[in-house]
Design an enzyme around this catalytic site. Structure first.
Site, PDB file in Angstrom:
ATOM      1  N   ARG A 176       4.496  22.254   0.612  1.00 19.26           N
ATOM      2  CA  ARG A 176       4.648  23.695   0.888  1.00 19.26           C
ATOM      3  C   ARG A 176       6.027  24.218   0.478  1.00 19.26           C
ATOM      4  O   ARG A 176       6.589  25.100   1.120  1.00 19.26           O
ATOM      5  CB  ARG A 176       4.373  23.999   2.360  1.00 19.26           C
ATOM      6  CG  ARG A 176       2.997  23.583   2.851  1.00 19.26           C
ATOM      7  CD  ARG A 176       1.875  24.256   2.072  1.00 19.26           C
ATOM      8  NE  ARG A 176       0.572  23.739   2.486  1.00 19.26           N
ATOM      9  CZ  ARG A 176      -0.098  22.789   1.823  1.00 19.26           C
ATOM     10  NH1 ARG A 176       0.410  22.260   0.725  1.00 19.26           N
ATOM     11  NH2 ARG A 176      -1.260  22.376   2.247  1.00 19.26           N
ATOM     12  N   SER A 226      -3.560  28.434   7.899  1.00 18.68           N
ATOM     13  CA  SER A 226      -2.783  27.571   8.795  1.00 18.68           C
ATOM     14  C   SER A 226      -1.449  28.248   9.103  1.00 18.68           C
ATOM     15  O   SER A 226      -0.691  28.574   8.197  1.00 18.68           O
ATOM     16  CB  SER A 226      -2.522  26.210   8.142  1.00 18.68           C
ATOM     17  OG  SER A 226      -3.738  25.547   7.894  1.00 18.68           O
ATOM     18  N   GLU A 296       4.278  28.296   8.455  1.00 16.85           N
ATOM     19  CA  GLU A 296       3.951  28.199   7.037  1.00 16.85           C
ATOM     20  C   GLU A 296       3.897  29.599   6.422  1.00 16.85           C
ATOM     21  O   GLU A 296       4.041  29.761   5.223  1.00 16.85           O
ATOM     22  CB  GLU A 296       2.592  27.503   6.874  1.00 16.85           C
ATOM     23  CG  GLU A 296       2.230  27.163   5.453  1.00 16.85           C
ATOM     24  CD  GLU A 296       0.996  26.278   5.365  1.00 16.85           C
ATOM     25  OE1 GLU A 296      -0.008  26.738   4.797  1.00 16.85           O
ATOM     26  OE2 GLU A 296       1.039  25.143   5.849  1.00 16.85           O
TER      27      GLU A 296
END
Length: 303
Positions: A176, A226, A296
């Site tokens: 990420r 998420s 995130e």
């Protein structure tokens, strides 16, 4: 006034109908929250993006470049500056075993082109709701594979309008994360290197992953996917569930009862509701397990 001069300059390079003022950002994020952006720009050409950035930078107007807003929360006070949305810059071109896609192309559409051309390797991306630019910047992934497994190179620009072509190694893709995020580059285009495969097998894999996604994720509510990154050695959803927070809500925001790793907008949530719930989840999980969950999602704007 500076703002009048900026608007005049922007309207010289981008059609007026593609520039909006005081545009509600809840209409442009998958969470369906967020106050207005002072200036909202929908360029149709790459050169317009570069030119708009130069104009904004030269006049000290803050700006934010977005894709489809599937990983974004804009605060209720909105964004004081300009938001540039890239979804109208979305050409996809198949060249042998490679696919070149502009930053605003939906990953799902790129995956469909791969399927049509019997190219395998992109099946995991078929259900990711974002665009190519955002996916490359955050090295998006699902069910194991990530963008770094299939990308060959990307064309980037910086805030001065300089162009770069970075190969996979230069993009420094990790979980990420990428050099794009760390150094504030903007993705304009990416090239993916795939392999020839069996069209039926590719289609079956895409359908299987999308079925798993529908079974396990709360796709019937607005969210940004998420909410938290996966902490090393743990799964965010399990930590949140084990902390007793499944179904916990603040205002119209709730920890999904279907998958605790998702915070959802289940009842006209405000950005404040979402952000307070994120903070609450972080506090409880840290208190119980000594693990600090890192969001995130990207958070911008003013309260």
């Amino acid at each position: 006034m500076i703002l009048d001069a900026v608007i005049y300059e922007l309207e010289k390079i981008i059609d007026k109908e593609h520039i909006r003022y005081n545009e509600p950002m809840k209409n442009h994020t998958s969470f369906r929250v967020g106050g207005p952006a002072d200036i909202f720009i929908l360029p149709e050409k790459t050169w317009q993006v570069i030119s708009a950035i130069k104009i904004l930078k030269e006049n000290s107007i803050p700006f934010f470049v977005m894709g489809n807003g599937t990983n974004l929360v804009v605060k209720d006070g909105g964004y004081k500056g300009a938001v540039i949305k890239l979804t109208s810059i979305n050409n996809i071109k198949v060249e042998g075993n490679k696919i070149r896609a502009q930053a605003g192309a939906f990953l799902s559409n790129v995956s469909i082109e791969a399927l049509k051309n019997s190219l395998k390797g992109m099946e995991f991306a078929s259900g990711i709701p974002g665009t190519v630019g955002g996916a490359v910047a955050m090295n998006a992934g699902a069910y194991g594979p990530e963008i770094k497994d299939i990308i060959e190179s990307a064309v980037l620009t910086d805030y001065d309008g300089n162009l770069y072509c970075f190969n996979k190694e230069e993009l420094q893709l990790s979980y990420r994360s990428s050099i794009i995020q760390r150094e504030n580059y903007i993705v304009l285009e990416a090239t993916f290197a795939l392999e020839k495969g069996d069209v039926i097998a590719i289609k079956n894999r895409m359908e299987e992953l999308n079925r798993r996604r529908a079974e396990k994720q709360p796709l019937n509510f607005p969210s940004a996917g998420s909410t938290f990154k996966r902490p090393e050695g743990h799964f965010a959803g399990k930590l949140i569930e084990d902390a007793g927070l499944k179904g916990y809500s603040i205002g119209g925001a709730k920890v999904s009862e279907k998958h605790a790793g998702f915070i959802i907008n289940y009842n006209n949530a405000t950005a404040k509701d979402v952000l307070e719930l994120i903070k609450k989840v972080q506090e409880v999980v840290y208190e119980k397990f000594n693990v600090m969950l890192e969001p995130e999602i990207k958070i911008i704007g003013e309260d």
